[in-house]
Design a protein around this motif. Structure first.
Motif, mmCIF file in Angstrom:
data_model
loop_
_atom_site.group_PDB
_atom_site.id
_atom_site.type_symbol
_atom_site.label_atom_id
_atom_site.label_comp_id
_atom_site.label_asym_id
_atom_site.label_seq_id
_atom_site.Cartn_x
_atom_site.Cartn_y
_atom_site.Cartn_z
ATOM 1 N N ILE A 65 0.540 -0.869 0.087
ATOM 2 C CA ILE A 65 0.290 -0.234 0.491
ATOM 3 C C ILE A 65 0.947 1.350 -0.434
ATOM 4 C CG2 ILE A 65 -1.946 -0.585 1.043
ATOM 5 C CD1 ILE A 65 -0.870 0.186 3.907
ATOM 6 N N ARG A 66 2.379 1.095 -0.301
ATOM 7 C CA ARG A 66 2.939 2.552 -0.402
ATOM 8 C C ARG A 66 2.692 3.151 -1.622
ATOM 9 N NH1 ARG A 66 5.923 -0.963 2.617
ATOM 10 N NH2 ARG A 66 7.304 -0.196 4.061
ATOM 11 N N ASN A 67 2.001 3.022 -2.835
ATOM 12 C CA ASN A 67 1.988 3.586 -3.738
ATOM 13 C C ASN A 67 0.569 4.232 -3.205
ATOM 14 O OD1 ASN A 67 3.627 4.431 -5.808
ATOM 15 N ND2 ASN A 67 3.465 1.988 -6.371
ATOM 16 N N SER A 68 -0.058 3.078 -2.419
ATOM 17 C CA SER A 68 -1.447 3.788 -2.334
ATOM 18 C C SER A 68 -1.691 5.399 -0.694
ATOM 19 C CB SER A 68 -2.741 2.898 -1.412
ATOM 20 O OG SER A 68 -2.535 1.802 -2.466
ATOM 21 N N VAL A 69 -0.877 5.006 -0.551
ATOM 22 C CA VAL A 69 -0.481 6.125 0.877
ATOM 23 C C VAL A 69 -0.011 7.021 0.007
ATOM 24 C CG1 VAL A 69 0.505 6.464 3.027
ATOM 25 C CG2 VAL A 69 -0.834 4.192 2.432
ATOM 26 N N ALA A 70 1.127 6.757 -0.560
ATOM 27 C CA ALA A 70 1.798 7.942 -0.926
ATOM 28 C C ALA A 70 0.845 8.787 -2.344
ATOM 29 C CB ALA A 70 3.021 8.171 -2.383
ATOM 30 N N PHE A 71 -0.141 8.482 -2.610
ATOM 31 C CA PHE A 71 -0.687 9.361 -3.777
ATOM 32 C C PHE A 71 -1.579 9.798 -2.968
ATOM 33 C CE2 PHE A 71 0.512 6.168 -6.805
ATOM 34 C CZ PHE A 71 1.722 7.236 -7.873
ATOM 35 N N ASP A 72 -2.574 9.235 -1.989
ATOM 36 C CA ASP A 72 -3.083 10.530 -1.052
ATOM 37 C C ASP A 72 -2.781 11.130 -0.150
ATOM 38 O OD1 ASP A 72 -5.366 7.865 -1.162
ATOM 39 O OD2 ASP A 72 -5.382 6.704 0.793
ATOM 40 N N ILE A 73 -1.856 10.688 0.326
ATOM 41 C CA ILE A 73 -0.655 12.552 0.977
ATOM 42 C C ILE A 73 -0.981 13.334 -0.235
ATOM 43 C CG2 ILE A 73 1.908 13.334 1.306
ATOM 44 C CD1 ILE A 73 1.626 10.137 2.439
ATOM 45 N N ALA A 74 -0.204 13.116 -1.710
ATOM 46 C CA ALA A 74 -0.588 14.133 -2.540
ATOM 47 C C ALA A 74 -1.926 14.460 -2.440
ATOM 48 C CB ALA A 74 -0.282 13.112 -3.822
ATOM 49 N N GLN A 75 -3.193 13.739 -2.404
ATOM 50 C CA GLN A 75 -4.924 14.359 -2.745
ATOM 51 C C GLN A 75 -5.017 14.994 -1.315
ATOM 52 O OE1 GLN A 75 -5.692 13.343 -5.556
ATOM 53 N NE2 GLN A 75 -4.235 11.640 -5.657
ATOM 54 N N VAL A 76 -4.421 14.701 0.152
ATOM 55 C CA VAL A 76 -4.962 16.141 1.017
ATOM 56 C C VAL A 76 -3.379 16.900 0.596
ATOM 57 C CG1 VAL A 76 -4.140 15.555 2.990
ATOM 58 C CG2 VAL A 76 -4.737 13.610 2.490
ATOM 59 N N VAL A 77 -2.594 16.882 0.455
ATOM 60 C CA VAL A 77 -1.684 18.525 -0.152
ATOM 61 C C VAL A 77 -2.668 19.451 -0.708
ATOM 62 C CG1 VAL A 77 0.006 19.332 -0.588
ATOM 63 C CG2 VAL A 77 -0.032 17.503 0.689
ATOM 64 N N GLU A 78 -3.095 18.467 -2.607
ATOM 65 C CA GLU A 78 -3.666 18.950 -2.942
ATOM 66 C C GLU A 78 -5.093 19.516 -2.379
ATOM 67 O OE1 GLU A 78 -6.809 18.146 -6.871
ATOM 68 O OE2 GLU A 78 -5.223 16.834 -6.250
ATOM 69 N N TYR A 79 -6.339 19.248 -1.251
ATOM 70 C CA TYR A 79 -7.272 19.657 -1.195
ATOM 71 C C TYR A 79 -6.650 20.642 0.186
ATOM 72 C CZ TYR A 79 -11.571 19.255 1.857
ATOM 73 O OH TYR A 79 -12.803 18.898 2.502
ATOM 74 N N ALA A 80 -5.545 20.413 0.559
ATOM 75 C CA ALA A 80 -5.040 21.347 1.652
ATOM 76 C C ALA A 80 -4.979 22.889 1.206
ATOM 77 C CB ALA A 80 -4.079 20.941 2.766
ATOM 78 N N TRP A 81 -5.263 23.315 -0.517
ATOM 79 C CA TRP A 81 -4.651 24.211 -0.379
ATOM 80 C C TRP A 81 -5.999 25.224 -1.318
ATOM 81 C CZ3 TRP A 81 -5.144 24.207 -5.893
ATOM 82 C CH2 TRP A 81 -4.722 23.923 -6.959
ATOM 83 N N ARG A 82 -6.698 23.891 -2.265
ATOM 84 C CA ARG A 82 -7.494 24.428 -2.705
ATOM 85 C C ARG A 82 -9.232 24.794 -1.541
ATOM 86 N NH1 ARG A 82 -8.255 22.826 -7.704
ATOM 87 N NH2 ARG A 82 -6.885 21.261 -8.901
ATOM 88 N N ASN A 83 -8.496 24.528 -0.445
ATOM 89 C CA ASN A 83 -9.698 24.431 1.052
ATOM 90 C C ASN A 83 -9.194 25.816 1.710
ATOM 91 O OD1 ASN A 83 -12.359 22.648 0.216
ATOM 92 N ND2 ASN A 83 -10.656 21.656 0.167
ATOM 93 N N SER A 84 -8.254 26.195 1.300
ATOM 94 C CA SER A 84 -7.526 27.500 1.800
ATOM 95 C C SER A 84 -8.153 28.518 1.475
ATOM 96 C CB SER A 84 -6.116 27.223 1.610
ATOM 97 O OG SER A 84 -5.778 27.973 0.756
ATOM 98 N N GLY A 85 -9.072 29.039 0.616
ATOM 99 C CA GLY A 85 -9.428 29.586 0.569
ATOM 100 C C GLY A 85 -8.370 30.650 -0.431
ATOM 101 N N GLY A 86 -7.432 30.158 -1.042
ATOM 102 C CA GLY A 86 -6.118 31.047 -1.450
ATOM 103 C C GLY A 86 -4.885 31.716 -0.611
ATOM 104 N N ALA A 87 -5.083 31.060 0.827
ATOM 105 C CA ALA A 87 -4.158 31.806 1.664
ATOM 106 C C ALA A 87 -2.543 31.438 1.116
ATOM 107 C CB ALA A 87 -4.684 30.930 3.176
ATOM 108 N N ILE A 88 -3.052 29.698 0.576
ATOM 109 C CA ILE A 88 -1.247 29.699 0.265
ATOM 110 C C ILE A 88 -1.182 29.549 -1.079
ATOM 111 C CG2 ILE A 88 -1.168 28.329 2.785
ATOM 112 C CD1 ILE A 88 -1.853 26.039 1.324
#
Length: 402
Positions: A65-88
């Motif tokens: 599951i290393r690829n699974s978790v790594a790509f999940d982390i990439a999605q999490v990072v994307e989700y964070a900046w998309r939901n930051s309201g432009g802050a970052i």
């Protein structure tokens, strides 16, 4: 090809346009990875439609599951900046999605279960994937602004469209047709200019051509997953949308040597210091003796105050989301337990089995001798939490150089 949902219902069924072996070193191992082309674009397991898909064998990943978790982390990072309201600001706009599946071949009416694979999107320029302008091959324009450019920094793969920068970085155009064109020259010169400015410490000019946000996000993903691929480099992707800035991403290739238990990896023979991944140090600062041309440009970037401040600002927003990743690991622990009991028998990945196929293999993750699935998962979570805490200390303290 038929793809089934977990309840046995059909998710997608169509004819194949082609299947081939994929990868470089992974073809040397017993469990083979495949590239799949469907006869027409289809959605698979909820992922947007496309013709091209990949079945990663993950043979060197004892946890599967290393690829699974790594790509999940990439999605999490994307989700964070998309939901930051432009802050970052915007980061990597798309990364690979996929799911672990059971692969069954049917030959002459007889089914052969061949184990756990990671079925995922292939990195392609496409409206449903890396959504930038079409490649030169599809546009055939001499104007740099008309085309999209997908690039791979890889010291291992040999190809006619590959060239080296003055620092020895191998850069490959994923569009074969671009070789010898004015666009090939223009993009190459732009990359070289970025490198020259960074080497000279002229970060202001470099950032006019280099997207710092995507670069930081890629850096955080690599370091958190303990993926030294960007050290060689290997399987490191960047892209340009027309004559815009050079951007980092999408991320790729996390099946070996990542999320490493250092003590266990060392006990298996990973005694080379630069391949033992640290909890509380930056990987790009732990290198081979006299090694000067790796980690792309991150050693130069890490000296820059703007880069450091950007890392700290983005980390403050992203970190709370990363705290939730262990829940995903435990989820895979529940859903992949039965699969592990079969796959580990069909494709054993302990020390002796790996050395049969690669006698000099050293890039151990450290869980290869763990036979109990729950212990594999608990080890994964422990390693992740320790690395997350180590990076948090480095970033919040502002320690980016030796």
């Amino acid at each position: 090809i038929t793809v089934y949902n977990p309840d046995g219902s059909v998710n997608m069924e169509t004819t194949l346009g082609g299947v081939r072996l994929r990868g470089n070193t992974t073809q040397e191992y017993p469990k083979k990875p495949f590239a799949i082309k469907l006869s027409k674009k289809r959605s698979v397991l909820g992922m947007p439609e496309h013709k091209r898909w990949v079945l990663l064998a993950n043979w060197l990943d004892h946890s599967m599951i290393r690829n699974s978790v790594a790509f999940d982390i990439a999605q999490v990072v994307e989700y964070a900046w998309r939901n930051s309201g432009g802050a970052i600001g915007d980061g990597i706009p798309w990364n690979v999605h996929g799911q672990n599946v059971e692969l069954v071949f049917i030959e002459n009416g007889e089914a052969h279960h061949v184990g756990n694979y990671y079925l995922c999107e292939q990195i392609k320029i496409d409206e449903n994937r890396l959504n930038i302008k079409e490649s030169y091959e599809d546009v055939l324009s001499t104007n740099i602004a008309d085309c999209g450019y997908l690039l791979e920094f890889d010291s291992k793969e040999d190809d006619d469209t590959k060239y080296t920068t003055s620092n020895g970085l191998w850069v490959k155009f994923k569009d074969d047709a671009i070789k010898g064109t004015t666009l090939y020259t223009a993009v190459s010169q732009k990359i070289q200019s970025i490198e020259n400015y960074l080497d000279a410490g002229n970060y202001t000019e470099a950032y006019k051509m280099l997207d710092i946000n995507s670069l930081v996000d890629q850096f955080l993903i690599w370091e958190l997953t303990m993926n030294r691929e960007y050290g060689d480099p290997g399987s490191v992707y960047m892209y340009m949308n027309g004559d815009d800035k050079l951007c980092a991403g999408p991320v790729w290739d996390f099946d070996r040597g990542t999320f490493q238990n250092q003590d266990k990896a060392t006990s298996l023979g990973n005694s080379t210091s630069y391949r033992v991944k640290p909890d509380n140090e930056w990987m790009f600062l732990r290198t081979q003796e006299n090694e000067t041309k790796s980690y792309i440009w991150y050693r130069q970037l890490a000296k820059d105050k703007t880069f450091q401040e950007t890392v700290q600002k983005r980390w403050a927003v992203i970190k709370p989301y990363l705290d939730m990743v262990p829940e995903l690991i435990y989820y895979y622990g529940e859903t992949q337990a039965v699969s592990f009991s079969y796959d580990s028998v069909m494709w054993p990945t302990n020390y002796g089995d790996v050395r049969k196929y690669k006698s000099d293999f050293r890039d151990w993750s450290g869980d290869e001798e763990i036979s109990d699935w729950n212990e594999v998962i608990n080890n994964f979570v422990t390693v992740y939490n320790e690395r997350l805490a180590g990076m948090d200390a480095l970033i919040t303290s502002g320690k980016f150089t030796k």
